[in-house]
Design an enzyme around this catalytic site. Sequence first.
Site, PDB file in Angstrom:
ATOM      1  N   ARG A 172       0.811  -1.225   0.000  1.00  0.00           N
ATOM      2  CA  ARG A 172       0.000   0.000   0.000  1.00  0.00           C
ATOM      3  C   ARG A 172       0.847   1.279   0.000  1.00  0.00           C
ATOM      4  NH1 ARG A 172      -5.036  -1.673   4.042  1.00  0.00           N
ATOM      5  NH2 ARG A 172      -5.714  -3.438   2.762  1.00  0.00           N
TER       6      ARG A 172
ATOM      7  N   ARG B 221      -1.163  22.066 -14.774  1.00  0.00           N
ATOM      8  CA  ARG B 221      -0.114  21.091 -15.065  1.00  0.00           C
ATOM      9  C   ARG B 221      -0.246  20.500 -16.461  1.00  0.00           C
ATOM     10  NH1 ARG B 221       2.072  16.109 -11.161  1.00  0.00           N
ATOM     11  NH2 ARG B 221       3.601  15.315 -12.653  1.00  0.00           N
TER      12      ARG B 221
END
Length: 1588
Positions: free
Chosen positions: A125, A272
């Site tokens: 994770r 972006r």
Amino acid sequence: MVTFEKIRILGQDIIHVGHDIHSHIVDTIYQECKSSSYVVITDTNLYKVPYYQQLTRELREKLPQGSRLLNYYVKPGESSKNRETKEAIEDFLLNEGCTRDTLIIAVGGGVVGDMIGFVASTFMRGVRVVHIPTSLLAMVDSSIGGKTAVDTPLGKNFIGTFWQPKFVLVDIKWLETLAKREFINGIAEVIKTACIWNGEEFARLENNASTFLDVVNNSKLIKVTNDDTKEIHEISYTNIDLMLEHTYKLVLESIRVKAEVVSKDERESDLRNLLNFGHTIGHAYEAILTPQALHGECVSIGMIKEAELSRYWGILSTTQVVRLTKILAAYGLPISPDEKWFKDLTLHKKTPIDVLLKKMSIDKKNDGAKKKVVILERIGSCYGSSAQYVSDEDLRFVLTDETLVYPFGNIDKSENKIISPPGSKSISNRALILAALGKGKCKVKNLLHSDDTKHMLTAVEKLNGATISYEDDGDTVVVEGHGGETLRACSDPLYLGNAGTAARFLTSLAALVGPSSKNDYVVLTGNARMQQRPIGPLVDSLRSNGTQIEYLKNEGSLPLKVDTNTPFKGGRIELAATVSSQYVSSILMCAPYAETPVTLSLVGGKPISQLYVEMTIKMMEHFGIKVETSKTEPFTYHIPKAQYVNPPEYLVESDASSATYPLAFAAMNGCTVTIPNIGSDSLQGDARFAVDVLKPMGCKVEQGPTSTTVTGPPKGTLKPLKHVDMEPMTDAFLTACVVAAIAHGNGVESGNTTTIEGIANQRVKECNRIQAMATELKKFGVSTTELPDGIQVHGLDSIEELKSPSNANGPVAIHSYDDHRVAMSFSLLAGMVNSTSNKTSSLQTVKILERHCTGKTWPGWWDVLHSKLGARLDGAEPSNQLSRQKSLKSVVIVGMRAAGKTTISKWCASQLGYKLVDLDQLFEERYGNGSVKEYVTANGWEKFRQEETNIIKEVIAKYGDSEYVFSTGGGIVESAEARETLKKYASEGGIVLHLHRDIEETIVFLQSDPTRPAYVEEIRDVWERREKWYKDCCNFTFFAPHCSSEVEFQNLRRTFDKYIKSITGLKEVEIPHKRSSFVCLTFSDLAEQIDELPVITYGCDAVEIRVDHFANYDVDFVCKQISILRTATNSLPIIFTVRTKKQGGKFPDDDFEAMENLYAAALKAGVEFIDLELTLPSNLQYKVLNQKGYTKIIGSHHDFEAQYSWDDSEWENRYNQAVSLDVDIIKFVGLATKFEDNLSLERFRETHKGKPLIAINMSEVGKVSRVLNNVLTPVTSHLLPQSAAPGQLTLAEINQIYTSMGGISTREFFVVGKPIGHSKSPILHNTGYQILGLPHKFDKFETDSAADVKKILLDGNKNLGGLAVTIPLKLDIMQYMSELSEAAKLIGAVNTVIPLGQNRFRGDNTDWLGIKNSLIANGVPEILTNVSGFVLGSGGTSRAAIYALHEMGCSEIFLINRTISKIRDLKKAFPSEYNITIVETGDEVTQSKYNFGLAVSCIPGDNALEESLLSRIERALNKGKNSSFVPTLLEAAYKPSVTPVMKLAQDKYQWQTVPGSQMLVHQGVAQFEIWTGLKAPFKAIFDAVTKH
């Protein structure tokens, strides 16, 4: 020495940038990232780099106590960036017991960084990751910002996460070992970043481009030793110390921009995505062209396209697009997918518009189906704060060079459109020459930024004439002239494209250039058209003044070599100026720098375009030198010896020629346009266009000193101009032509004709413009008349009559001839088609080709037409991508005397439908005084060779694209100039075919040939000298063996016919889609096996020629083997294979030069398939793939050691490699060690269906894989010395095993009719089944009832495979057929029944094939021209004979029969185009203009011929004596073996006769192949039938 810097991103100083900072990297990792497990992941390429070994050694040495260091290596390249590799890494981490405190260190380029970042984000994770980027692309882009991903078959980077690294440690020392192409690849992202954010950095990059490319181009391969393994590796090395500061700065500045953007918008919500400038289109190209094209290369192309889109919208200026184009090219990046080097690199893969748009539709920036693109506003700034929506129509426009123009139906007439064309090309080029020769700085404003001026600026800089810089975002060009004092020769040729002005001005400038340390001459060259344009008068004048100039190719045209040791003397210079005023201006501008003052006298008549000469004189005065016009001599000028003094600023007027297009737009559409900087005070003659042309045609014109406004009359009411002398404005005549096309008078007397004169020079511009206008206007339905120095345009009576260009095949395009003025002119007329119609159905577009050619003078013309003038435009798929176009290229046939050039040339012309020209005959016609032999006797060989060379150059220049066959003399290659002409023609797609035959046979023939001049040396010596020249000049080779019989001669013709159709693309090589096979030959010399070859290839779809098994690898020997194989197997498709030892063959593994020569020979021989090993060096693969023409490529890989199971990624990677190489077929061969290996193979086959796949296992255990393989299964034969691979089976064995597995169902076939007791059909078919291993059975079903056939066989037999129908059922059976073939319909009978399934049947007739193929097998040409034939009889077979003769191309078919009425009825059954003539008396035969060459007798064979019938037959047979081949009669009767007709034809008239048994076999073989889909074993069948 560069500094070390830390860059902040997302509030943390985690990006560290420096040079040689390996110790800092190690210390940072261990001090800042405590962990129990450090895992270094890189690829196997980087493992070879010493700096990597130094880094890992230091990591080991400094490893904290209690921690461990693990290493994992992935395969290099984009193909490993997938879910499978990610899964393998995760399994490794789990197996090693890695936990959540693990630190992953990703060392590598973008592939490693993206994928390992993704691993880190999902393992446990999420674990920490440190990026150590080693490529420029990774340093400046992929490692910054936390994007991670893997690729999928559907696209790049679709599965990934945002996962910010703990550190990004950038050490530019890694770039020392970066391959040259990867270095350049990364620069694309650097330029992109500067382009969207940092204009100052962009300018710095511009200034350092040459230094960068010089350093990178000097990279070299070095050998290094791995300290751990002691292995020696070869890696790339670039001495970046030579540009260390520049490299460090470009990396640093790019990272700063990306870090700033990411900090403001981490998750790419808006800002972006500006970092994706060039990526929307670039990624689409990359998706198609990967892996041959790199990411940065595709982004470079994407940036140009997206910048052009911005310009198209009227946002970005042309200057900015030019700057972007120049910097990308300066750094070695592609700016178009059509650049030759880039097309070669990407294997000429097609990039269809619809595929590109589909790829763009899944871009991550998109909003649903709406595409978004980053739009540039200027260098250093984007338009808006995020990407913009863009339509497919606008994208199509920028993606292609073919433009669709919609009708100009909704043009706004209310506003005055202000249009400012670019600077004048004429003034721009003059200003650059004058400023370069002048002393001091001159700011040139409004300079035309075009191809022409780009070439001029480049040349001026290369010659060291001036220093060039830019201001005002590139709009102002600052020329710091050196006063002519520093001009020096450059080492490279000056390439000038099609820039005629630059070429002519620079020719005189080159005469002022001094020698350099590297060179004492200057070479000026250009594209193909530029090398045809005249420059002779200028060269003559300079030569006469002392400058030594040499033509390097064609007399009177570029390329030129100008000697820099010979001075420009000055004094009196005479110049012929009736062709081009540019010659005059060229000498005028350079004259002040001659050794003495110049007097320039223009001779030969009134100079052309005098206004341009006056323009030059005025501009020279502006730069400080006054030219005096002679008061005593006409057209004579005195130029003092002096130096130009540059004005601080020079404003270039807008181009008046270009201004004519928007002004004509106003005239044609009834609207108003103003040109603000062209008026009555202009230096340019074209400024008069509005007043002298448009005003008399009905326009309102307002012209002041510096502006011109035109308002057109209502659309469709322009008036023709009775006469206009356009000599002062010649370039504007094209505009006048399209306006005149829709101009018409009000009465009959006035007519619609506009006469334009004074434009003779337009024939020698970028193209013959007068001819071009006439040709293209005709497509619109507008007629013209060409005048000696002009053109008449006959306008239409109404604008509604303007046609949409089309022909019988549909719409046709308007050609631009690579001429900017042609393209711009027709863009206006195209919009007038249907422009007055209100129907939506009238929105038919006109296609204009080569829109980019307008870049010569107005790169933004289409943008102005669209955005400012309101035209609707679209892009069209390039025509060459829509369909395979038949080549119009002519064929040049070369070869030794007696090689058969005359015969083969005739065959070639006949097969292609081309016109034939024998160049020796052409020479004799021109010489007009005897033969070649007599000319040589009188003038000598040297003089003849020069004349011969002139002829070949002329015919190729004029007719190279016009469907000719040119048969040359044997010595054409003796002239170096002729050889260069042939090589150039071949390189441009022309066909130069070397016809070759055995030299011993040639010698025998030549020693007895009295018709040609004798050789003055031994024939063998001549051959040995010419052999290399023939091979160098040709791009195709055909080996023609000696023929000893008519059958062999016609077999050779059939072989050549198939060959020429194959290499020209007329007959495409077909890849089988059904079960198919090829036999692998393993003989050392096929010449010893000729009789066996037909048997060996029984039933096969192709034959493999294993060159590595040959006794000799000599190219000539191999070519002879190909010829033998083709002749013996009736041109069965050849698979050309050179198998290396490592891949299980016999060819030396590393002799790549010999292998390359063999592949080149195979391609020249036009083989159908080449087997290309995927393990070969990529440069060799690329050479084969780029030169393959119409040959299909099989990408093959063999695992002889059973190293890889079919589940191993090796096969997946090889498959992806083959797909990326765009091979036509993939062939994988493994080695089965257990039966389960075959099941694994089948699973692999099932999931890999993108391309035809041959996948088999070797060994006894693997035989079943051969049975299950569908496409082109390799088979062996019991007649071969050995099989080509372990476990190979014969075709019969495969079919038998496949049948036992249920793959082939047993079918039952019958011959039906009565009586059939003696029928040979069962023997014929069952023999074929037995030999090929088929389970079928053929039997007899005797009946005279078609109803019984239907009931018992058609309806009652579920295993029925087909019926052979004979008398008396051929007509009766037709009622039960679901459909009939064309042959069955016309012949009126069915002899073949084919089941279609669901109780449906097709009726066919193969009797005609039996007739045709029997004749062909006995030497009759497959396609006949100017040949008549006759049919004897009137029965059912006669119908088949008529059909067969027509299909073969008989010009006339004569029918002869005892009962005339029956053949009259027979004639009525056939269409008139069969050209059937009834022979009633015999006179009809005599009157035929064609010789008779073939006949079919369909009368009973056992009856004597009646007298009346006999006389007519004899007269027909007598017409065969002058046949171009041995006349041939086929007897349809089976008995007796020699019939009366056969005896008569053979004994008395020397006809060849063919017995009916052959017809029987041929028609049965045709049935066999229809029913089984397999090629029949003909010889065995024939022997079986005739024996019984």
